[in-house]
Design a protein around this motif. Structure first.
Motif, PDB file in Angstrom:
ATOM      1  N   SER A 129      96.183  -3.706  71.036  1.00 42.24           N
ATOM      2  CA  SER A 129      97.420  -3.219  70.407  1.00 42.24           C
ATOM      3  C   SER A 129      97.691  -3.875  69.058  1.00 42.24           C
ATOM      4  N   SER A 130      97.014  -4.917  68.702  1.00 42.21           N
ATOM      5  CA  SER A 130      97.226  -5.598  67.419  1.00 42.21           C
ATOM      6  C   SER A 130      95.879  -6.036  66.874  1.00 42.21           C
ATOM      7  N   ARG A 131      95.832  -6.124  65.573  1.00 40.56           N
ATOM      8  CA  ARG A 131      94.556  -6.486  64.933  1.00 40.56           C
ATOM      9  C   ARG A 131      94.236  -7.972  65.096  1.00 40.56           C
ATOM     10  N   PHE A 132      95.192  -8.869  64.818  1.00 37.00           N
ATOM     11  CA  PHE A 132      95.027 -10.314  64.970  1.00 37.00           C
ATOM     12  C   PHE A 132      96.158 -10.845  65.849  1.00 37.00           C
ATOM     13  N   VAL A 133      95.804 -11.764  66.703  1.00 42.11           N
ATOM     14  CA  VAL A 133      96.798 -12.440  67.548  1.00 42.11           C
ATOM     15  C   VAL A 133      96.575 -13.947  67.406  1.00 42.11           C
ATOM     16  N   GLU A 134      97.650 -14.657  67.166  1.00 44.15           N
ATOM     17  CA  GLU A 134      97.526 -16.117  67.028  1.00 44.15           C
ATOM     18  C   GLU A 134      97.107 -16.729  68.380  1.00 44.15           C
ATOM     19  N   PHE A 135      96.342 -17.781  68.266  1.00 44.93           N
ATOM     20  CA  PHE A 135      95.744 -18.409  69.467  1.00 44.93           C
ATOM     21  C   PHE A 135      96.811 -18.847  70.469  1.00 44.93           C
ATOM     22  N   ALA A 136      97.887 -19.443  70.005  1.00 47.61           N
ATOM     23  CA  ALA A 136      98.917 -19.952  70.916  1.00 47.61           C
ATOM     24  C   ALA A 136      99.678 -18.835  71.601  1.00 47.61           C
ATOM     25  N   ASP A 137      99.727 -17.632  70.992  1.00 49.27           N
ATOM     26  CA  ASP A 137     100.483 -16.536  71.591  1.00 49.27           C
ATOM     27  C   ASP A 137      99.774 -15.905  72.778  1.00 49.27           C
ATOM     28  N   LEU A 138      98.516 -16.233  72.977  1.00 54.91           N
ATOM     29  CA  LEU A 138      97.772 -15.641  74.089  1.00 54.91           C
ATOM     30  C   LEU A 138      98.071 -16.328  75.425  1.00 54.91           C
ATOM     31  N   PHE A 139      98.797 -17.448  75.418  1.00 56.51           N
ATOM     32  CA  PHE A 139      99.013 -18.233  76.646  1.00 56.51           C
ATOM     33  C   PHE A 139     100.462 -18.098  77.087  1.00 56.51           C
ATOM     34  N   ASP A 140     100.628 -17.942  78.395  1.00 54.12           N
ATOM     35  CA  ASP A 140     101.950 -17.833  79.010  1.00 54.12           C
ATOM     36  C   ASP A 140     102.347 -19.220  79.528  1.00 54.12           C
ATOM     37  N   ILE A 141     103.168 -19.898  78.744  1.00 50.57           N
ATOM     38  CA  ILE A 141     103.559 -21.270  79.110  1.00 50.57           C
ATOM     39  C   ILE A 141     104.403 -21.282  80.374  1.00 50.57           C
ATOM     40  N   ALA A 142     105.178 -20.232  80.609  1.00 53.17           N
ATOM     41  CA  ALA A 142     106.057 -20.208  81.781  1.00 53.17           C
ATOM     42  C   ALA A 142     105.277 -20.139  83.085  1.00 53.17           C
ATOM     43  N   GLY A 143     104.029 -19.723  83.033  1.00 52.69           N
ATOM     44  CA  GLY A 143     103.252 -19.627  84.265  1.00 52.69           C
ATOM     45  C   GLY A 143     102.775 -20.960  84.804  1.00 52.69           C
ATOM     46  N   GLY A 144     102.883 -22.011  84.028  1.00 52.76           N
ATOM     47  CA  GLY A 144     102.460 -23.320  84.493  1.00 52.76           C
ATOM     48  C   GLY A 144     101.062 -23.674  84.026  1.00 52.76           C
ATOM     49  N   VAL A 145     100.670 -24.861  84.352  1.00 46.83           N
ATOM     50  CA  VAL A 145      99.371 -25.372  83.914  1.00 46.83           C
ATOM     51  C   VAL A 145      98.215 -24.580  84.504  1.00 46.83           C
ATOM     52  N   PRO A 146      98.234 -24.204  85.796  1.00 47.79           N
ATOM     53  CA  PRO A 146      97.083 -23.453  86.332  1.00 47.79           C
ATOM     54  C   PRO A 146      96.838 -22.143  85.597  1.00 47.79           C
ATOM     55  N   VAL A 147      97.919 -21.417  85.268  1.00 42.12           N
ATOM     56  CA  VAL A 147      97.765 -20.130  84.587  1.00 42.12           C
ATOM     57  C   VAL A 147      97.206 -20.346  83.185  1.00 42.12           C
ATOM     58  N   VAL A 148      97.678 -21.364  82.482  1.00 47.18           N
ATOM     59  CA  VAL A 148      97.195 -21.640  81.131  1.00 47.18           C
ATOM     60  C   VAL A 148      95.718 -21.995  81.151  1.00 47.18           C
ATOM     61  N   VAL A 149      95.291 -22.787  82.139  1.00 52.01           N
ATOM     62  CA  VAL A 149      93.893 -23.193  82.219  1.00 52.01           C
ATOM     63  C   VAL A 149      93.000 -21.980  82.477  1.00 52.01           C
ATOM     64  N   VAL A 150      93.401 -21.141  83.433  1.00 52.79           N
ATOM     65  CA  VAL A 150      92.591 -19.959  83.748  1.00 52.79           C
ATOM     66  C   VAL A 150      92.548 -19.014  82.553  1.00 52.79           C
ATOM     67  N   ASN A 151      93.667 -18.879  81.829  1.00 56.07           N
ATOM     68  CA  ASN A 151      93.703 -18.019  80.651  1.00 56.07           C
ATOM     69  C   ASN A 151      92.755 -18.540  79.565  1.00 56.07           C
ATOM     70  N   PHE A 152      92.703 -19.851  79.399  1.00 51.83           N
ATOM     71  CA  PHE A 152      91.797 -20.429  78.398  1.00 51.83           C
ATOM     72  C   PHE A 152      90.340 -20.207  78.794  1.00 51.83           C
ATOM     73  N   VAL A 153      90.035 -20.355  80.098  1.00 45.92           N
ATOM     74  CA  VAL A 153      88.669 -20.095  80.568  1.00 45.92           C
ATOM     75  C   VAL A 153      88.289 -18.642  80.325  1.00 45.92           C
ATOM     76  N   ALA A 154      89.254 -17.737  80.561  1.00 43.90           N
ATOM     77  CA  ALA A 154      88.988 -16.315  80.322  1.00 43.90           C
ATOM     78  C   ALA A 154      88.694 -16.048  78.850  1.00 43.90           C
ATOM     79  N   LEU A 155      89.422 -16.730  77.941  1.00 47.99           N
ATOM     80  CA  LEU A 155      89.178 -16.560  76.515  1.00 47.99           C
ATOM     81  C   LEU A 155      87.793 -17.064  76.128  1.00 47.99           C
ATOM     82  N   LEU A 156      87.380 -18.188  76.725  1.00 47.55           N
ATOM     83  CA  LEU A 156      86.047 -18.709  76.439  1.00 47.55           C
ATOM     84  C   LEU A 156      84.960 -17.757  76.940  1.00 47.55           C
ATOM     85  N   GLU A 157      85.187 -17.145  78.101  1.00 43.02           N
ATOM     86  CA  GLU A 157      84.207 -16.186  78.617  1.00 43.02           C
ATOM     87  C   GLU A 157      84.089 -14.980  77.688  1.00 43.02           C
TER      88      GLU A 157
END
Length: 304
Positions: free
Chosen positions: A249-277
């Motif tokens: 839906s957007s051409r560029f997205v800032e790196f920090a905007d891809l993470f949902d801080i409200a979900g807690g540390v486990p969600v952020v970690v899994v989201n980062f692993v998904a980005l690396l994959e």
């Protein structure tokens, strides 16, 4: 068997006693028979070699056998070779840091020759120390080379001196420990029976004591707590799909905007692993214009 007492106040010769007994028998000398018997007993006591079962022994029996070891007298008892060496050094007032090995070895070997004749098993460890002394003496007598003189050589007596000093220190400590009063040797513990009363007396409990006991129970109860950890299943594939949808839906997205801080540390970690994959599979690109600039993520460019 006891030795005769030689400290009598008056000793009467046997010839005088026989003459006195003859005169008393003829009536020329007024001496009672009890006095004559007492004088004869004193004579036998003086002439006795020893006493056997309380009776004086006037001559040695013909079948008397004295074992050779019965007359041996040990004036000094040593606990081992180091004890003997320390005794010889202290007796001759030798400097323990500068031991004259020739004199010490000679005196030591004289003692070893004596104990070899009586107890060969005991002489084994003494012979081992004698070999060590002879080795040290021979090393000190050998001439030293010029290279050995240039390089400072260790004293051959250093190891022996160290062992002697340690042994003397332990020996003095043992004497100090032995001087400490011990139960059964120096004193005995007394036991006293105390008759207790048949009536049981209970201690008085105050409200303060009850309050303190309750606080202790509550303190122990807080230490015993259960901590339950719930397992949350997070899928890396689902987060990869979510990132791809957001980047469409957007051409560029800032790196920090891809993470949902409200979900807690486990969600952020899994989201980062998904980005690396996604970056590993070249589905997304992570770019930065210049050092310390914001990091952006976009979909990977695929030519038509």
């Amino acid at each position: 068997m006891t030795l005769p007492d030689q400290t009598l106040e008056q000793q009467v010769p046997a010839a005088d006693l026989d003459a006195a007994a003859g005169l008393a028998a003829s009536g020329e000398l007024a001496v009672s028979p009890e006095a004559v018997a007492e004088a004869a007993a004193v004579t036998n006591e003086v002439a006795a070699l020893a006493r056997l079962y309380g009776e004086p022994l006037l001559k040695l029996p013909n079948d008397l056998y004295i074992p050779p070891d019965a007359l041996e007298i040990f004036l000094d008892a040593f606990e081992g070779p180091l004890d003997l060496l320390l005794y010889l050094i202290r007796k001759q007032n030798f400097n323990i840091l500068d031991i004259p090995m020739a004199q010490l070895t000679l005196q030591y070997l004289k003692y070893v020759d004596q104990i070899r004749l009586s107890n060969l098993e005991l002489a084994a460890e003494y012979l081992l120390m004698a070999a060590m002394l002879i080795e040290i003496k021979s090393r000190m007598l050998l001439p030293q080379r010029q290279t050995e003189l240039d390089a400072e050589m260790d004293d051959p007596r250093a190891e022996l001196v160290r062992r002697l000093l340690e042994y003397e220190q332990i020996k003095l400590a043992a004497y100090d420990l032995n001087a400490v009063p011990q139960v059964g040797r120096d004193f005995i513990r007394t036991q006293i029976f105390i008759e207790q009363s048949l009536v049981t007396s209970w201690p008085d409990v105050t409200p303060v004591d009850l309050q303190q006991a309750w606080l202790d129970v509550m303190k122990r109860a807080k230490l015993v707590q259960h901590h339950k950890i719930s397992r949350e299943e997070l899928s890396v594939r689902e987060h990869m799909t979510g990132i791809l949808r957001r980047l469409q839906s957007s051409r560029f997205v800032e790196f920090a905007d891809l993470f949902d801080i409200a979900g807690g540390v486990p969600v952020v970690v899994v989201n980062f692993v998904a980005l690396l994959e996604l970056a590993k599979e070249t589905l997304v690109e992570i770019t930065q214009a210049e050092p310390f600039a914001p990091i952006y993520v976009r979909l990977a460019y695929s030519p038509a």
